[in-house]
Motif scaffolding. Sequence first.
Motif, PDB file in Angstrom:
ATOM      1  N   GLY A  46       0.831  -1.195   0.000  1.00 15.25           N
ATOM      2  CA  GLY A  46       0.000   0.000   0.000  1.00 15.25           C
ATOM      3  C   GLY A  46       0.864   1.243   0.000  1.00 15.25           C
ATOM      4  N   TYR A  47       0.290   2.362   0.431  1.00 15.32           N
ATOM      5  CA  TYR A  47       1.046   3.609   0.527  1.00 15.32           C
ATOM      6  C   TYR A  47       0.383   4.502   1.549  1.00 15.32           C
ATOM      7  CZ  TYR A  47      -2.483   5.145  -2.925  1.00 15.32           C
ATOM      8  OH  TYR A  47      -3.655   5.424  -3.595  1.00 15.32           O
ATOM      9  N   ALA A  48       1.096   5.505   2.004  1.00 12.09           N
ATOM     10  CA  ALA A  48       0.699   6.237   3.211  1.00 12.09           C
ATOM     11  C   ALA A  48      -0.617   6.983   3.062  1.00 12.09           C
ATOM     12  CB  ALA A  48       1.809   7.212   3.610  1.00 12.09           C
ATOM     13  N   SER A  49      -0.930   7.498   1.875  1.00 18.96           N
ATOM     14  CA  SER A  49      -2.150   8.293   1.712  1.00 18.96           C
ATOM     15  C   SER A  49      -3.308   7.481   1.152  1.00 18.96           C
ATOM     16  CB  SER A  49      -1.874   9.504   0.806  1.00 18.96           C
ATOM     17  OG  SER A  49      -1.394   9.089  -0.453  1.00 18.96           O
ATOM     18  N   CYS A  50      -3.204   6.150   1.179  1.00 19.41           N
ATOM     19  CA  CYS A  50      -4.228   5.256   0.622  1.00 19.41           C
ATOM     20  C   CYS A  50      -5.363   5.077   1.637  1.00 19.41           C
ATOM     21  CB  CYS A  50      -3.582   3.919   0.275  1.00 19.41           C
ATOM     22  SG  CYS A  50      -4.737   2.571  -0.060  1.00 19.41           S
ATOM     23  N   HIS A  51      -6.564   5.518   1.291  1.00 19.74           N
ATOM     24  CA  HIS A  51      -7.707   5.470   2.214  1.00 19.74           C
ATOM     25  C   HIS A  51      -8.032   4.041   2.633  1.00 19.74           C
ATOM     26  CE1 HIS A  51     -11.655   6.285   3.938  1.00 19.74           C
ATOM     27  NE2 HIS A  51     -12.177   5.411   3.099  1.00 19.74           N
ATOM     28  N   TRP A  52      -8.173   3.133   1.656  1.00 19.36           N
ATOM     29  CA  TRP A  52      -8.592   1.770   2.009  1.00 19.36           C
ATOM     30  C   TRP A  52      -7.470   0.987   2.667  1.00 19.36           C
ATOM     31  CZ3 TRP A  52     -13.376   0.531   2.668  1.00 19.36           C
ATOM     32  CH2 TRP A  52     -14.355   1.282   2.019  1.00 19.36           C
ATOM     33  N   TRP A 104      -5.112  -0.917  -4.356  1.00 20.36           N
ATOM     34  CA  TRP A 104      -4.428  -0.955  -3.072  1.00 20.36           C
ATOM     35  C   TRP A 104      -5.440  -0.723  -1.960  1.00 20.36           C
ATOM     36  CZ3 TRP A 104      -2.835   1.649  -7.401  1.00 20.36           C
ATOM     37  CH2 TRP A 104      -1.728   1.096  -8.040  1.00 20.36           C
ATOM     38  N   PRO A 105      -5.287  -1.429  -0.853  1.00 18.07           N
ATOM     39  CA  PRO A 105      -4.176  -2.329  -0.531  1.00 18.07           C
ATOM     40  C   PRO A 105      -4.188  -3.570  -1.417  1.00 18.07           C
ATOM     41  CG  PRO A 105      -5.948  -2.586   1.062  1.00 18.07           C
ATOM     42  CD  PRO A 105      -6.320  -1.414   0.208  1.00 18.07           C
ATOM     43  N   MET A 106      -3.002  -4.027  -1.777  1.00 20.69           N
ATOM     44  CA  MET A 106      -2.848  -5.264  -2.522  1.00 20.69           C
ATOM     45  C   MET A 106      -2.443  -6.364  -1.538  1.00 20.69           C
ATOM     46  SD  MET A 106      -0.555  -6.149  -5.897  1.00 20.69           S
ATOM     47  CE  MET A 106       0.985  -5.522  -5.252  1.00 20.69           C
ATOM     48  N   THR A 107      -3.143  -7.485  -1.631  1.00 24.39           N
ATOM     49  CA  THR A 107      -2.933  -8.604  -0.713  1.00 24.39           C
ATOM     50  C   THR A 107      -2.583  -9.833  -1.541  1.00 24.39           C
ATOM     51  OG1 THR A 107      -4.616  -7.657   0.756  1.00 24.39           O
ATOM     52  CG2 THR A 107      -3.968  -9.946   1.151  1.00 24.39           C
ATOM     53  N   VAL A 108      -1.369 -10.341  -1.373  1.00 22.34           N
ATOM     54  CA  VAL A 108      -0.896 -11.476  -2.169  1.00 22.34           C
ATOM     55  C   VAL A 108      -0.264 -12.504  -1.232  1.00 22.34           C
ATOM     56  CG1 VAL A 108       0.491 -12.193  -4.142  1.00 22.34           C
ATOM     57  CG2 VAL A 108      -0.389  -9.865  -4.049  1.00 22.34           C
ATOM     58  N   GLU A 115       6.923 -16.845  -4.868  1.00 18.38           N
ATOM     59  CA  GLU A 115       6.015 -17.117  -5.979  1.00 18.38           C
ATOM     60  C   GLU A 115       4.577 -16.927  -5.516  1.00 18.38           C
ATOM     61  OE1 GLU A 115       8.665 -20.530  -8.271  1.00 18.38           O
ATOM     62  OE2 GLU A 115       7.188 -21.129  -6.754  1.00 18.38           O
ATOM     63  N   PRO A 116       3.784 -16.128  -6.233  1.00 16.51           N
ATOM     64  CA  PRO A 116       2.402 -15.847  -5.801  1.00 16.51           C
ATOM     65  C   PRO A 116       1.467 -17.002  -6.142  1.00 16.51           C
ATOM     66  CG  PRO A 116       2.850 -14.726  -7.864  1.00 16.51           C
ATOM     67  CD  PRO A 116       4.143 -15.385  -7.457  1.00 16.51           C
ATOM     68  N   PHE A 117       0.469 -17.238  -5.267  1.00 19.43           N
ATOM     69  CA  PHE A 117      -0.503 -18.288  -5.570  1.00 19.43           C
ATOM     70  C   PHE A 117      -1.935 -17.902  -5.216  1.00 19.43           C
ATOM     71  CE2 PHE A 117       1.128 -19.264  -1.308  1.00 19.43           C
ATOM     72  CZ  PHE A 117      -0.032 -19.507  -0.569  1.00 19.43           C
ATOM     73  N   TYR A 118      -2.157 -16.817  -4.457  1.00 17.19           N
ATOM     74  CA  TYR A 118      -3.519 -16.355  -4.186  1.00 17.19           C
ATOM     75  C   TYR A 118      -3.481 -14.837  -4.063  1.00 17.19           C
ATOM     76  CZ  TYR A 118      -8.273 -16.159  -2.427  1.00 17.19           C
ATOM     77  OH  TYR A 118      -9.616 -15.895  -2.282  1.00 17.19           O
ATOM     78  N   PHE A 119      -4.559 -14.171  -4.576  1.00 18.96           N
ATOM     79  CA  PHE A 119      -4.499 -12.721  -4.769  1.00 18.96           C
ATOM     80  C   PHE A 119      -5.766 -12.033  -4.289  1.00 18.96           C
ATOM     81  CE2 PHE A 119      -2.768 -15.175  -8.247  1.00 18.96           C
ATOM     82  CZ  PHE A 119      -1.462 -14.758  -8.313  1.00 18.96           C
ATOM     83  N   GLY A 120      -5.608 -10.764  -3.980  1.00 20.63           N
ATOM     84  CA  GLY A 120      -6.750  -9.916  -3.689  1.00 20.63           C
ATOM     85  C   GLY A 120      -6.295  -8.499  -3.435  1.00 20.63           C
ATOM     86  N   THR A 121      -7.254  -7.671  -3.040  1.00 17.76           N
ATOM     87  CA  THR A 121      -6.937  -6.286  -2.674  1.00 17.76           C
ATOM     88  C   THR A 121      -7.414  -6.079  -1.240  1.00 17.76           C
ATOM     89  OG1 THR A 121      -8.978  -5.592  -3.814  1.00 17.76           O
ATOM     90  CG2 THR A 121      -6.912  -5.387  -5.030  1.00 17.76           C
ATOM     91  N   TYR A 122      -8.450  -5.291  -1.072  1.00 16.31           N
ATOM     92  CA  TYR A 122      -9.027  -5.098   0.262  1.00 16.31           C
ATOM     93  C   TYR A 122      -9.913  -6.276   0.620  1.00 16.31           C
ATOM     94  CZ  TYR A 122     -12.519  -3.481   3.623  1.00 16.31           C
ATOM     95  OH  TYR A 122     -13.368  -3.376   4.696  1.00 16.31           O
TER      96      TYR A 122
END
Length: 678
Positions: A46-52, A104-108, A115-122
């Motif tokens: 994520g990043y500092a000014s990201c609301h979610w 974002w937020p990105m959730t992996v 190596e990624p195997f499952y993904f999402g955001t909020y």
Amino acid sequence: MANRLADETSPYLQQHAGNPVDWWPWSEAAFEEARSRGVPVLLSVGYASCHWCHVMAHESFEDEATAEYLNSHFVSVKVDREERPDVDSVYMEAVQAATGQGGWPMTVFLTPAAEPFYFGTYFPPAPRHGMPSFRQVLEGVATAWSDRREEVADVAGRIVRDLAARGIRYEQPQPPGPEDLGTALLELSRDFDAERGGFGGAPKFPPSMALEFLLRHHARTGSDGALEMAQATCEAMARGGIYDQLGGGFARYSVDAGWVVPHFEKMLYDNALLCRVYAHTWRCTGSDMARRVALETAEFMVRELGTSEGGFASALDADSDDGHGRHSEGAYYVWTPAQLTEVLGEQDGQWAAGYYGVTDEGTFEEGASVLQLRDGAQLSDASRVASVRERLLRAREERPRPARDDKVVAAWNGLAVAALAETGAYFDRPDLVEAASAAARLLADLHMRPDGRLVRTSRDGTAGPSAGVLEDYADVAEGLLSLYSVTGETGWLDSAGVLLETVLGHFTDADGTLYDTADDAEALIRRPQDPTDSSTPSGWTAAAHALLSYAAYTGSSRHREAAERALGIVRALAPRAPRFIGWGLAAAEAALDGPREVAVVGPHTDPGTGTLHRTALLATAPGAVVAMAEPGSPAALDVPLLRDRPLLDGNPTAYVCRNFTCDAPTADPEVLERSLRN
């Protein structure tokens, strides 16, 4: 008790230092921990000014039970996407490929081999709108890892192989020609919102790079359609809620198609890019609106984002305390009719409500309105507008302010240097030029190492841990070249050359393709590479533009050829995705026009030298480069464009060249202006 993020320089990571989650920064040690424990990795970006990002942190990462489960079953890694755009890019590509969307937020979830195997955001704390809860996701992933690990490994392997196969190669190393750029204009016009300006529907983002292309295309071809799209979009944004009608500066994007309600975070990169666009619009049209917005945006950057070290902070949050103990998006910026009356009195309060479109129903939440200039609102009563605006701004400054992400990002500061240098030169504001110079000095002294390598971020005068990526080199070089054109100080040109040498040596393949990370950077699951614009110009096309300008100053065929090879991707993408390759199209316009090379020689103390220099800077010829020095001075001898340029009859003189052909030298500003217009 603080976790490992307490010692990090990123404000975003420090926001999570007090979480009960046992966070790790991105590091080999984190993945070694996962290997030794035999658990997967939760990657949260994520990043500092990201609301979610703030919402998910409060709902889940501050929750003791969720943190306990995370700490038992995962190694949790937190990444600031602004500090590590390479990590963000690689895994966002995987998220978008798997889910069809990103954010974002990105959730992996990763294997210990990253190596990624499952993904999402909020993910919400309880099931909502068809989304599983975050706890359900964690339990599902933990169960799959425990019971079906071979299946998980197979999925991860397939994803990595798919990503590795996505490397960009193209068969057209030549830059776009006039027909390609005409096709791009036609495609943009089909996507243009003639009623509300901009392109496409909601949410609507400022199309900064596409606007730069439209202005340059008009300058080169005389296309009225290109100019009309640019002007209509600039007018709509300047009147809308996306623009801060009191303090200047632009919010990140509009949630609606009419620019009314913004996502209130303010980013340095948006404001740097848009400041430059509005300054260039004024240069092209003489529009009072464009002049006002360019200056107000420049002043906003200096006032609100300037750091004590001379650089510019990354962003202001969307959220702030609403005065009643709640942290709410937009609380700092929105107004009700009663609040206007309280500050201004009955008569001026009613007038301001009509002028700024503040209604009893509101345009935002809970009856509040975002200030905008309705179609009928004019600046004819300038003294009343100034008085009302000053009083409202003074009252607003008493409200709790949004937090500021005060890290300095090299690329975004490079964009700010270019915008402030040019805006200061156009409008006779030496304070803005000095602000650009101060930021450039910080970049040169703190971010740039003697070997020509850049550090991506700094904070409080301390360099961050992350290596610069391609956009850092390209945008800083662009800023330094713009600053050189305004000041004539050759050190900026020399520093740009050092950075571009690194681009050629460590980011560029022999066939002209570019990568976002250096050839000796940390190895990720794939080497990131993306020629398309997002919220900022792509590193690929920004590098092409800077290489093109540097070649014009120095006569370097090596830099020119590298720029043309890099622009081959624009020819491939322009017919189908012009909105997302706008800076590449702008660079291609410069290449088609030459770009023009202007050398101004004369004593610095002679007003005639300054007049010729200003005339050259105000020229709309796409991508024109301008150099100025006294004849025979070290500054003239060091720059090939300025060498062997004598005065004409003892007077300050301008030389205009392009494509290896020069016009007759002139001491007449009107002749120079015509030469650069035609």
